[in-house]
Design an enzyme around this catalytic site. Structure first.
Site, PDB file in Angstrom:
ATOM      1  N   ALA A  42      81.229  71.846 -58.363  1.00  0.00           N
ATOM      2  CA  ALA A  42      81.811  72.497 -59.229  1.00  0.00           C
ATOM      3  C   ALA A  42      82.858  71.498 -60.359  1.00  0.00           C
ATOM      4  CB  ALA A  42      82.922  73.256 -58.374  1.00  0.00           C
ATOM      5  N   ILE A  68      84.709  75.281 -50.517  1.00  0.00           N
ATOM      6  CA  ILE A  68      85.313  75.577 -49.209  1.00  0.00           C
ATOM      7  C   ILE A  68      86.170  74.395 -48.861  1.00  0.00           C
ATOM      8  CG2 ILE A  68      84.850  76.029 -46.932  1.00  0.00           C
ATOM      9  CD1 ILE A  68      81.867  77.327 -47.699  1.00  0.00           C
ATOM     10  N   THR A  72      90.765  67.500 -46.705  1.00  0.00           N
ATOM     11  CA  THR A  72      91.791  66.626 -47.547  1.00  0.00           C
ATOM     12  C   THR A  72      92.243  67.457 -48.732  1.00  0.00           C
ATOM     13  OG1 THR A  72      89.799  65.930 -48.908  1.00  0.00           O
ATOM     14  CG2 THR A  72      90.230  64.642 -46.867  1.00  0.00           C
ATOM     15  N   HIS A  74      91.055  67.048 -51.371  1.00  0.00           N
ATOM     16  CA  HIS A  74      90.068  67.239 -52.573  1.00  0.00           C
ATOM     17  C   HIS A  74      89.527  68.765 -52.632  1.00  0.00           C
ATOM     18  CE1 HIS A  74      85.903  66.219 -53.969  1.00  0.00           C
ATOM     19  NE2 HIS A  74      86.730  65.630 -54.630  1.00  0.00           N
ATOM     20  N   ASN A  98      83.955  82.884 -64.781  1.00  0.00           N
ATOM     21  CA  ASN A  98      84.099  81.825 -63.834  1.00  0.00           C
ATOM     22  C   ASN A  98      83.857  82.651 -62.151  1.00  0.00           C
ATOM     23  OD1 ASN A  98      84.964  80.112 -61.848  1.00  0.00           O
ATOM     24  ND2 ASN A  98      87.042  79.678 -62.738  1.00  0.00           N
TER      25      ASN A  98
HETATM   26  N1  LIG Z   1      83.352  69.896 -51.613  1.00  0.00           N
HETATM   27  C1  LIG Z   1      82.876  70.846 -52.748  1.00  0.00           C
HETATM   28  C2  LIG Z   1      82.524  70.051 -53.919  1.00  0.00           C
HETATM   29  N2  LIG Z   1      82.762  68.758 -54.042  1.00  0.00           N
HETATM   30  C3  LIG Z   1      81.897  67.962 -54.861  1.00  0.00           C
HETATM   31  C4  LIG Z   1      82.476  68.020 -56.331  1.00  0.00           C
HETATM   32  O1  LIG Z   1      82.398  69.161 -56.962  1.00  0.00           O
HETATM   33  C5  LIG Z   1      81.941  67.008 -57.259  1.00  0.00           C
HETATM   34  O2  LIG Z   1      80.482  67.049 -57.392  1.00  0.00           O
HETATM   35  C6  LIG Z   1      81.921  65.535 -56.912  1.00  0.00           C
HETATM   36  O3  LIG Z   1      83.369  65.315 -56.615  1.00  0.00           O
HETATM   37  C7  LIG Z   1      81.391  64.317 -57.595  1.00  0.00           C
HETATM   38  O4  LIG Z   1      82.079  64.522 -59.026  1.00  0.00           O
HETATM   39  N3  LIG Z   1      81.728  70.733 -54.739  1.00  0.00           N
HETATM   40  C8  LIG Z   1      81.627  72.230 -54.970  1.00  0.00           C
HETATM   41  O5  LIG Z   1      81.106  72.721 -55.552  1.00  0.00           O
HETATM   42  N4  LIG Z   1      81.750  72.782 -53.471  1.00  0.00           N
HETATM   43  C9  LIG Z   1      82.612  72.012 -52.463  1.00  0.00           C
HETATM   44  O6  LIG Z   1      82.873  72.668 -51.447  1.00  0.00           O
HETATM   45  C1  LIG Z   2      86.142  71.107 -51.396  1.00  0.00           C
HETATM   46  C2  LIG Z   2      85.766  69.777 -51.036  1.00  0.00           C
HETATM   47  O1  LIG Z   2      85.690  68.751 -51.617  1.00  0.00           O
HETATM   48  C3  LIG Z   2      85.687  69.565 -49.658  1.00  0.00           C
HETATM   49  O2  LIG Z   2      84.438  70.272 -49.201  1.00  0.00           O
HETATM   50  C4  LIG Z   2      85.563  68.215 -49.105  1.00  0.00           C
HETATM   51  O3  LIG Z   2      85.826  68.386 -47.644  1.00  0.00           O
HETATM   52  P1  LIG Z   2      86.966  67.111 -47.068  1.00  0.00           P
HETATM   53  O4  LIG Z   2      88.177  67.545 -47.740  1.00  0.00           O
HETATM   54  O5  LIG Z   2      86.902  67.570 -45.587  1.00  0.00           O
HETATM   55  O6  LIG Z   2      86.516  65.811 -47.605  1.00  0.00           O
END
Ligand SMILES: Nc1c(NC[C@H](O)[C@H](O)[C@H](O)CO)[nH]c(=O)[nH]c1=O
Ligand SMILES: CC(=O)[C@@H](O)COP(=O)(O)O
Length: 139
Positions: A42, A68, A72, A74, A98
């Site tokens: 995303a 999801i 963390t 993130h 979106n």
């Molecule tokens: N955890 C999810 C991600 N993480 C990846 C990031 O979007 C991105 O691709 C990465 O940080 C490299 O720049 N992306 C999703 O679409 N859904 C997730 O649950």
């Molecule tokens: C939304 C995310 O980036 C997530 O899926 C990453 O998982 P984590 O927070 O356990 O590293």
């Protein structure tokens, strides 16, 4: 007929397939055409939309993805920054819907991805269609 670009972050195949089905159906029902490109996640969607917009090939954009929550912070970054990037592009005058789900678990995602349930892919496409129509009124 307008040309839509669907930009999908293919992080969960089965969920994206449902979201894409809803988005494509909505675009086709409105009499428009669409293409789809895929990015890793995303966070890459706004950049991909910006690059595509520079080409001048598309009239509107639909963002599709599923974020999801994990363990963390993130999640907040991915969910928040992808939305912020799309909002910035919208404020620059792009017609964007979106359809990036930001959810706590897969069950929440499934309900929202299924066209027969909450159809968030179709909803995002309809938002892009509405914004394109608005653009035409003010353009
Ligand atoms: N955890 C999810 C991600 N993480 C990846 C990031 O979007 C991105 O691709 C990465 O940080 C490299 O720049 N992306 C999703 O679409 N859904 C997730 O649950
Ligand atoms: C939304 C995310 O980036 C997530 O899926 C990453 O998982 P984590 O927070 O356990 O590293």
């Amino acid at each position: 007929m307008a040309k839509f670009l669907i930009v999908e972050a293919r992080f969960y195949d089965h969920l994206n397939d449902l979201l894409l089905q809803g988005a494509r159906s909505a675009i086709e029902a409105a009499g428009h055409s669409h293409e789809t490109i895929t990015v890793p996640g995303a966070l890459e969607i706004p950049g991909a939309v910006a690059l595509a917009a520079e080409s001048g090939r598309y009239d509107a954009y639909v963002a599709i993805g599923v974020v999801i929550r994990g363990e963390t912070y993130h999640f907040e970054i991915v969910a928040g920054e992808s939305a912020r990037g799309l909002m910035a592009l919208s404020l620059d005058g792009l017609a964007i819907g979106n359809g990036i789900l930001t959810v706590e678990n897969e069950a929440q995602a499934l309900t929202r991805a299924r066209p027969t349930e909450k159809d968030k892919g179709g909803e995002a496409a309809k938002a892009a269609i509405a914004m394109l129509e608005l653009k035409g009124r003010f353009g």
